[in-house]
Design a protein around this motif. Sequence first.
Motif, mmCIF file in Angstrom:
data_model
loop_
_atom_site.group_PDB
_atom_site.id
_atom_site.type_symbol
_atom_site.label_atom_id
_atom_site.label_comp_id
_atom_site.label_asym_id
_atom_site.label_seq_id
_atom_site.Cartn_x
_atom_site.Cartn_y
_atom_site.Cartn_z
ATOM 1 N N LYS A 233 0.836 -1.202 0.000
ATOM 2 C CA LYS A 233 0.000 0.000 0.000
ATOM 3 C C LYS A 233 0.867 1.248 0.000
ATOM 4 N N ALA A 234 0.726 2.052 -1.047
ATOM 5 C CA ALA A 234 1.565 3.236 -1.207
ATOM 6 C C ALA A 234 1.374 4.218 -0.058
ATOM 7 N N ASP A 235 0.124 4.405 0.387
ATOM 8 C CA ASP A 235 -0.108 5.383 1.454
ATOM 9 C C ASP A 235 0.546 4.948 2.757
ATOM 10 N N ALA A 236 0.544 3.662 3.040
ATOM 11 C CA ALA A 236 1.189 3.159 4.259
ATOM 12 C C ALA A 236 2.705 3.332 4.168
ATOM 13 N N CYS A 237 3.272 3.107 2.987
ATOM 14 C CA CYS A 237 4.714 3.309 2.792
ATOM 15 C C CYS A 237 5.079 4.775 2.970
ATOM 16 N N GLU A 238 4.271 5.658 2.405
ATOM 17 C CA GLU A 238 4.524 7.097 2.527
ATOM 18 C C GLU A 238 4.460 7.534 3.986
ATOM 19 N N ALA A 239 3.473 7.008 4.716
ATOM 20 C CA ALA A 239 3.322 7.373 6.124
ATOM 21 C C ALA A 239 4.507 6.880 6.947
ATOM 22 N N ALA A 240 4.958 5.655 6.675
ATOM 23 C CA ALA A 240 6.094 5.093 7.424
ATOM 24 C C ALA A 240 7.367 5.888 7.134
ATOM 25 N N ALA A 241 7.595 6.240 5.859
ATOM 26 C CA ALA A 241 8.783 7.009 5.494
ATOM 27 C C ALA A 241 8.744 8.398 6.124
ATOM 28 N N ALA A 242 7.575 9.022 6.097
ATOM 29 C CA ALA A 242 7.434 10.355 6.697
ATOM 30 C C ALA A 242 7.700 10.312 8.194
ATOM 31 N N ASP A 243 7.235 9.262 8.845
ATOM 32 C CA ASP A 243 7.439 9.121 10.281
ATOM 33 C C ASP A 243 8.928 8.994 10.615
ATOM 34 N N ILE A 244 9.647 8.208 9.821
ATOM 35 C CA ILE A 244 11.092 8.060 10.034
ATOM 36 C C ILE A 244 11.817 9.374 9.755
ATOM 37 N N ASN A 245 11.446 10.042 8.671
ATOM 38 C CA ASN A 245 12.120 11.285 8.307
ATOM 39 C C ASN A 245 11.869 12.408 9.310
ATOM 40 N N ALA A 246 10.739 12.336 10.014
ATOM 41 C CA ALA A 246 10.449 13.342 11.027
ATOM 42 C C ALA A 246 11.402 13.238 12.209
ATOM 43 N N ASN A 247 11.907 12.039 12.451
ATOM 44 C CA ASN A 247 12.855 11.835 13.555
ATOM 45 C C ASN A 247 13.707 10.609 13.253
ATOM 46 N N PRO A 248 14.680 10.745 12.332
ATOM 47 C CA PRO A 248 15.478 9.579 11.933
ATOM 48 C C PRO A 248 16.386 9.052 13.036
ATOM 49 N N GLY A 249 16.735 9.885 14.003
ATOM 50 C CA GLY A 249 17.579 9.425 15.098
ATOM 51 C C GLY A 249 19.063 9.489 14.809
ATOM 52 N N SER A 250 19.428 9.936 13.597
ATOM 53 C CA SER A 250 20.839 10.061 13.228
ATOM 54 C C SER A 250 20.964 11.148 12.170
ATOM 55 N N GLU A 251 22.185 11.596 11.929
ATOM 56 C CA GLU A 251 22.401 12.659 10.956
ATOM 57 C C GLU A 251 22.212 12.185 9.526
ATOM 58 N N THR A 252 22.482 10.899 9.275
ATOM 59 C CA THR A 252 22.432 10.402 7.892
ATOM 60 C C THR A 252 21.207 9.553 7.594
#
Length: 261
Positions: free
Chosen positions: A43-62
């Motif tokens: 599901k594209a929307d679920a993938c987009e949501a998961a990626a956005a969630d990680i990008n909001a707080n990746p936990g590292s500089e890279t």
Amino acid sequence: MSSTLFDLSGKVAVITGSSRGIGLASARRMAEYGAKVAICGRKADACEAAAADINANPGSETGEAIAAPCNIGRRDELQRVIDTANERWGRVDIVMANAAIHPWVGSVLDLSDETFNKFMQVNVQSNVWLAQMTVPGMIERNYGRFILVASIVGLLGDPLTGTYGLTKAADMQFVRNMAMEFASKGVCANCIAPGTFKTEMARSQWEDPAMVAWYEQRNPSRRFGEVDEIAGLAVMLASSAGGYINGQTIAVDGGHTISFR
């Protein structure tokens, strides 16, 4: 980061089935340790949501993530995921093949050809495709990590889930074969074999009081697994810390498979 042992800075990971559950937890932790991660799910929307969630707080500089939806049972869609990662980051260093299907339970005597072929194409052949698409580049860079998420049902006999278990046993053999062929070229291939975890796929088990009671009696840890307990192992196998582990199947099951009772 005080130690580079688990550092994934500069590494690129493709994780199938990573819009939720074990795959998402592993994607989050790899990003936290510096990896760039392609989130892959149907599901594209679920993938987009998961990626956005990680990008909001990746936990590292890279660490960062992109959405790369696909059906792993279709080779062209899998190729598009790998192409997307290569176009964005120029490489794929880590593959975590977590997605699988379990569409049917029952006796092997009632197993149709169509169902068997579907099991094999999605749960086994897709992993072969992923290897063909990524291992040559890993060999060129003398670094690669190929992680298959199998299941303890690939280690145990069962009259109802035996077909699913057959595909997972095939995955275990696949990483042994890969290790024999590619270990000297910097590529490690291993299986993680989970027991029952609190994921959507296993919801029918951990929400069933009778199953909970049975599991608490049968499993030495007296509980179901939490997804981060897979994610930590995935990070280790993906990093330099896992560089001398090859061709192995590691059960993460609270001791379920070592218990006689």
